[in-house]
Design a protein around this motif. Structure first.
Motif, PDB file in Angstrom:
ATOM      1  N   THR A  92       0.279  -9.118  -0.862  1.00 37.46           N
ATOM      2  CA  THR A  92      -0.387 -10.429  -0.811  1.00 37.46           C
ATOM      3  C   THR A  92      -1.897 -10.270  -0.982  1.00 37.46           C
ATOM      4  O   THR A  92      -2.531 -11.009  -1.740  1.00 37.46           O
ATOM      5  N   LEU A  93      -2.464  -9.287  -0.291  1.00 37.56           N
ATOM      6  CA  LEU A  93      -3.904  -9.041  -0.419  1.00 37.56           C
ATOM      7  C   LEU A  93      -4.275  -8.677  -1.854  1.00 37.56           C
ATOM      8  O   LEU A  93      -5.328  -9.076  -2.362  1.00 37.56           O
ATOM      9  N   THR A  94      -3.398  -7.929  -2.503  1.00 41.91           N
ATOM     10  CA  THR A  94      -3.656  -7.525  -3.897  1.00 41.91           C
ATOM     11  C   THR A  94      -3.793  -8.748  -4.788  1.00 41.91           C
ATOM     12  O   THR A  94      -4.725  -8.852  -5.598  1.00 41.91           O
ATOM     13  N   ILE A  95      -2.897  -9.712  -4.603  1.00 36.49           N
ATOM     14  CA  ILE A  95      -2.945 -10.943  -5.407  1.00 36.49           C
ATOM     15  C   ILE A  95      -4.222 -11.726  -5.087  1.00 36.49           C
ATOM     16  O   ILE A  95      -4.944 -12.177  -5.987  1.00 36.49           O
TER      17      ILE A  95
ATOM     18  N   THR B  52     -10.496  -5.069 -11.612  1.00 37.98           N
ATOM     19  CA  THR B  52      -9.060  -5.322 -11.472  1.00 37.98           C
ATOM     20  C   THR B  52      -8.585  -4.848 -10.091  1.00 37.98           C
ATOM     21  O   THR B  52      -9.119  -3.879  -9.538  1.00 37.98           O
ATOM     22  N   VAL B  53      -7.612  -5.562  -9.550  1.00 34.69           N
ATOM     23  CA  VAL B  53      -7.012  -5.194  -8.257  1.00 34.69           C
ATOM     24  C   VAL B  53      -5.497  -5.175  -8.433  1.00 34.69           C
ATOM     25  O   VAL B  53      -4.893  -6.209  -8.726  1.00 34.69           O
ATOM     26  N   ASN B  54      -4.922  -4.021  -8.296  1.00 32.76           N
ATOM     27  CA  ASN B  54      -3.473  -3.881  -8.453  1.00 32.76           C
ATOM     28  C   ASN B  54      -2.890  -3.041  -7.325  1.00 32.76           C
ATOM     29  O   ASN B  54      -3.622  -2.315  -6.637  1.00 32.76           O
ATOM     30  N   ALA B  55      -1.581  -3.152  -7.176  1.00 36.24           N
ATOM     31  CA  ALA B  55      -0.869  -2.281  -6.235  1.00 36.24           C
ATOM     32  C   ALA B  55       0.085  -1.403  -7.025  1.00 36.24           C
ATOM     33  O   ALA B  55       0.607  -1.825  -8.065  1.00 36.24           O
ATOM     34  N   VAL B  56       0.283  -0.196  -6.562  1.00 33.70           N
ATOM     35  CA  VAL B  56       1.419   0.585  -7.039  1.00 33.70           C
ATOM     36  C   VAL B  56       2.395   0.686  -5.867  1.00 33.70           C
ATOM     37  O   VAL B  56       1.981   0.841  -4.721  1.00 33.70           O
ATOM     38  N   ALA B  57       3.665   0.556  -6.186  1.00 40.04           N
ATOM     39  CA  ALA B  57       4.700   0.535  -5.151  1.00 40.04           C
ATOM     40  C   ALA B  57       5.654   1.707  -5.375  1.00 40.04           C
ATOM     41  O   ALA B  57       6.612   1.605  -6.142  1.00 40.04           O
ATOM     42  N   PRO B  58       5.362   2.828  -4.712  1.00 37.81           N
ATOM     43  CA  PRO B  58       6.249   3.990  -4.890  1.00 37.81           C
ATOM     44  C   PRO B  58       7.607   3.783  -4.228  1.00 37.81           C
ATOM     45  O   PRO B  58       7.742   3.026  -3.268  1.00 37.81           O
ATOM     46  N   GLY B  59       8.586   4.505  -4.759  1.00 36.26           N
ATOM     47  CA  GLY B  59       9.860   4.649  -4.058  1.00 36.26           C
ATOM     48  C   GLY B  59       9.737   5.850  -3.127  1.00 36.26           C
ATOM     49  O   GLY B  59       8.667   6.113  -2.582  1.00 36.26           O
ATOM     50  N   ILE B  60      10.815   6.593  -2.948  1.00 39.79           N
ATOM     51  CA  ILE B  60      10.763   7.766  -2.056  1.00 39.79           C
ATOM     52  C   ILE B  60      10.026   8.891  -2.785  1.00 39.79           C
ATOM     53  O   ILE B  60      10.426   9.306  -3.869  1.00 39.79           O
ATOM     54  N   ILE B  61       8.945   9.363  -2.157  1.00 37.56           N
ATOM     55  CA  ILE B  61       8.122  10.421  -2.750  1.00 37.56           C
ATOM     56  C   ILE B  61       8.069  11.598  -1.763  1.00 37.56           C
ATOM     57  O   ILE B  61       7.876  11.381  -0.558  1.00 37.56           O
ATOM     58  N   ALA B  62       8.193  12.795  -2.272  1.00 33.50           N
ATOM     59  CA  ALA B  62       8.270  13.989  -1.415  1.00 33.50           C
ATOM     60  C   ALA B  62       6.913  14.315  -0.793  1.00 33.50           C
ATOM     61  O   ALA B  62       6.119  15.076  -1.351  1.00 33.50           O
ATOM     62  N   THR B  63       6.617  13.685   0.352  1.00 29.07           N
ATOM     63  CA  THR B  63       5.384  13.955   1.104  1.00 29.07           C
ATOM     64  C   THR B  63       5.751  14.068   2.584  1.00 29.07           C
ATOM     65  O   THR B  63       6.900  13.829   2.970  1.00 29.07           O
TER      66      THR B  63
ATOM     67  N   TRP C 181      -6.931  -5.064 -18.453  1.00 25.83           N
ATOM     68  CA  TRP C 181      -6.416  -6.443 -18.521  1.00 25.83           C
ATOM     69  C   TRP C 181      -5.204  -6.639 -17.609  1.00 25.83           C
ATOM     70  O   TRP C 181      -4.473  -7.596 -17.706  1.00 25.83           O
ATOM     71  N   ILE C 182      -4.984  -5.658 -16.737  1.00 21.35           N
ATOM     72  CA  ILE C 182      -3.878  -5.750 -15.760  1.00 21.35           C
ATOM     73  C   ILE C 182      -4.512  -6.002 -14.399  1.00 21.35           C
ATOM     74  O   ILE C 182      -5.290  -5.171 -13.909  1.00 21.35           O
ATOM     75  N   THR C 183      -4.217  -7.142 -13.793  1.00 24.17           N
ATOM     76  CA  THR C 183      -4.746  -7.382 -12.441  1.00 24.17           C
ATOM     77  C   THR C 183      -3.831  -8.296 -11.640  1.00 24.17           C
ATOM     78  O   THR C 183      -3.084  -9.097 -12.206  1.00 24.17           O
ATOM     79  N   GLY C 184      -3.870  -8.116 -10.328  1.00 22.76           N
ATOM     80  CA  GLY C 184      -3.044  -8.920  -9.428  1.00 22.76           C
ATOM     81  C   GLY C 184      -1.576  -8.550  -9.472  1.00 22.76           C
ATOM     82  O   GLY C 184      -0.716  -9.317  -9.048  1.00 22.76           O
TER      83      GLY C 184
END
Ligand SMILES: NC(=O)c1ccc[n+]([C@@H]2O[C@H](COP(=O)([O-])OP(=O)(O)OC[C@H]3O[C@@H](n4cnc5c(N)ncnc54)[C@H](OP(=O)(O)O)[C@@H]3O)[C@@H](O)[C@H]2O)c1
Length: 245
Positions: free
Chosen positions: A161-164, A176-187, A231-234
């Motif tokens: 929501t904050l990203t939007i 630009t403000v974007n989110a990346v949404a990872p799945g399961i990552i080995a950390t 040109w990618i944002t939100g």
């Protein structure tokens, strides 16, 4: 040789380990100068800085506990000039169901994942150059139902929501403000899943049946940070090998 982020300055929160570490290394590889933030893992952060220095690029470790607004202020004070890229990566997760979740666990996650991200962005906003980039770490659990992590998932819903909302605010400056949404990552964060199930969960729920690695996410972040992301944002972009559920 010119790289995609030559002459850019980046801040990566939670860059001592996991996805943040891989992101700091990738942004540096692409030519950026990187502020490597950590909370308690001083030696690990300094090792990231040393690894970047070996390649001839500039990096500096900076400390702040981002669960408090004072930490966001402290982080901003350690950055002398302007920056081009802010990666809001620092986060904590409690793998605990609704019935067992304590107030302390709930607050800890919201304090780092939401309050920390909000106030780091607020304090650094005047230092982000026009046409810069803000990239927030969400998760696939923000928009899909997984059992056993309702409070963590809610923090990532807030991040989306904050990203939007922030995309609208920063757009006037070409940031630009974007989110990346990872799945399961080995950390370390995903260790409770990976240690118990190996890569079988990933194989069951993903289109690409292998366990995600920090570099899979770091490369996507670097792509958004580069000129091609202008040109990618939100948006929230799943970086998950194609979560199917
Ligand atoms: N791993 C996954 O499967 C996965 C999936 C989806 C989303 N994510 C998100 O991706 C981001 C990175 O996750 P990760 O898996 O790389 O986690 P990680 O390996 O556990 O690393 C977490 C990072 O956050 C920092 N941090 C923790 N508490 C902090 C605090 N109070 N103040 C400031 N920094 C703090 C840590 O610093 P110290 O080392 O100094 O403690 C560390 O650098 C998180 O936002 C997470 O929610 C991860």
């Amino acid at each position: 040789m010119t790289h995609s982020l030559t002459n850019k300055i980046a801040v990566v929160t939670g860059a001592s380990r996991g996805i943040g570490r891989a992101t700091a290394l990738k942004l540096a590889k692409e030519g950026a100068e990187v502020f490597v933030h950590y909370s308690v893992s001083k030696e690990s952060a300094e090792a990231v800085v040393a690894e970047i220095a070996k390649t001839g690029n500039k990096a500096k470790a900076i400390h702040a506990d981002l669960s408090k607004v004072a930490g966001a202020v402290k982080l901003a004070e350690q950055i002398p000039g302007n920056i081009d890229i802010l990666v809001n990566n620092a986060g904590v997760a409690e793998f605990v169901g609704l019935a067992e979740t304590t107030e302390e666990q709930f607050d800890k996650q919201f304090n780092v994942n939401v309050k920390g991200l909000f106030f780091v962005t607020q304090k650094l906003a005047p230092k982000i150059n026009d046409n810069g980039r803000i990239i927030n770490l969400s998760s696939v659990v923000a928009t899909r139902s997984f059992e056993g992590i309702p409070s963590y998932s809610a923090t990532k819903g807030a991040v989306e929501t904050l990203t939007i909302q922030l995309a609208g605010e920063f757009g006037k400056r070409g940031i630009t403000v974007n989110a990346v949404a990872p799945g399961i990552i080995a950390t370390d964060m995903a260790a409770p899943i990976v240690d118990n199930h190996g890569d079988s969960v990933s194989k069951a729920i993903q289109a690409i049946p292998r366990l995600g690695q920090p570099e899979d996410v770091a490369d996507a972040i670097a792509a958004l940070a580069g000129e091609g992301g202008r040109w990618i944002t939100g948006q929230s972009i799943a970086v998950s090998g194609g979560t199917k559920i």
